[in-house]
Motif scaffolding. Sequence first.
Motif, mmCIF file in Angstrom:
data_model
loop_
_atom_site.group_PDB
_atom_site.id
_atom_site.type_symbol
_atom_site.label_atom_id
_atom_site.label_comp_id
_atom_site.label_asym_id
_atom_site.label_seq_id
_atom_site.Cartn_x
_atom_site.Cartn_y
_atom_site.Cartn_z
ATOM 1 N N ASP A 94 -1.182 -5.662 -5.147
ATOM 2 C CA ASP A 94 -0.389 -4.446 -5.356
ATOM 3 C C ASP A 94 -1.148 -3.468 -6.242
ATOM 4 O O ASP A 94 -0.767 -3.213 -7.382
ATOM 5 N N GLY A 95 -2.214 -2.908 -5.725
ATOM 6 C CA GLY A 95 -3.029 -1.972 -6.486
ATOM 7 C C GLY A 95 -2.335 -0.654 -6.773
ATOM 8 O O GLY A 95 -2.742 0.089 -7.662
ATOM 9 N N ASP A 96 -1.268 -0.352 -6.036
ATOM 10 C CA ASP A 96 -0.557 0.912 -6.216
ATOM 11 C C ASP A 96 0.720 0.765 -7.050
ATOM 12 O O ASP A 96 1.503 1.706 -7.154
ATOM 13 N N ASN A 97 0.939 -0.428 -7.619
ATOM 14 C CA ASN A 97 2.123 -0.692 -8.457
ATOM 15 C C ASN A 97 3.438 -0.326 -7.768
ATOM 16 O O ASN A 97 4.255 0.409 -8.306
ATOM 17 N N ILE A 98 3.622 -0.873 -6.583
ATOM 18 C CA ILE A 98 4.807 -0.609 -5.771
ATOM 19 C C ILE A 98 5.912 -1.634 -6.024
ATOM 20 O O ILE A 98 7.078 -1.360 -5.814
ATOM 21 N N VAL A 109 0.837 -1.197 0.000
ATOM 22 C CA VAL A 109 0.000 0.000 0.000
ATOM 23 C C VAL A 109 0.873 1.248 0.000
ATOM 24 O O VAL A 109 1.832 1.351 0.787
ATOM 25 N N GLN A 110 0.523 2.197 -0.869
ATOM 26 C CA GLN A 110 1.173 3.514 -0.872
ATOM 27 C C GLN A 110 0.360 4.427 0.026
ATOM 28 O O GLN A 110 -0.825 4.639 -0.221
ATOM 29 N N LYS A 111 0.990 4.941 1.079
ATOM 30 C CA LYS A 111 0.313 5.874 1.982
ATOM 31 C C LYS A 111 0.955 7.240 1.797
ATOM 32 O O LYS A 111 2.010 7.354 1.173
ATOM 33 N N SER A 112 0.367 8.262 2.364
ATOM 34 C CA SER A 112 0.899 9.615 2.197
ATOM 35 C C SER A 112 2.305 9.759 2.790
ATOM 36 O O SER A 112 3.104 10.550 2.317
ATOM 37 N N GLN A 154 5.487 3.807 1.901
ATOM 38 C CA GLN A 154 4.929 2.525 1.479
ATOM 39 C C GLN A 154 4.959 1.541 2.637
ATOM 40 O O GLN A 154 5.931 1.495 3.389
#
Length: 95
Positions: free
Chosen positions: A75-79, A22-25, A28
């Motif tokens: 990986d919905g945020d493509n990390i 998850v990418q958070k503000s 990651q």
Amino acid sequence: MVRNRFEQVDELQPDAINLTLVQKSDGQVGIIHCPKTASPTLPADLTSEEMPIRDAVSGAIELANSKKIAIVVIDGDNIWKKEWGDLWRYDEGED
């Protein structure tokens, strides 16, 4: 040396260790979820706290190796980074 391969999925799988990225503000994070249905030796579903992404990837691999369970990656945020291994998606093909 053979690279690790991980299947990318869109939702939790009942028969695998699920690694969610998850990418958070503020950076990651990763979360490891292992459902009881993936391993009869587990007393209950196990879900980690959010942790630094590298720790989550290495922790999921260690758990998978010790329990002999596959890992899937959400990986919905493509990390995902190539240095961790190859990420692939199952393709059922056309009917």
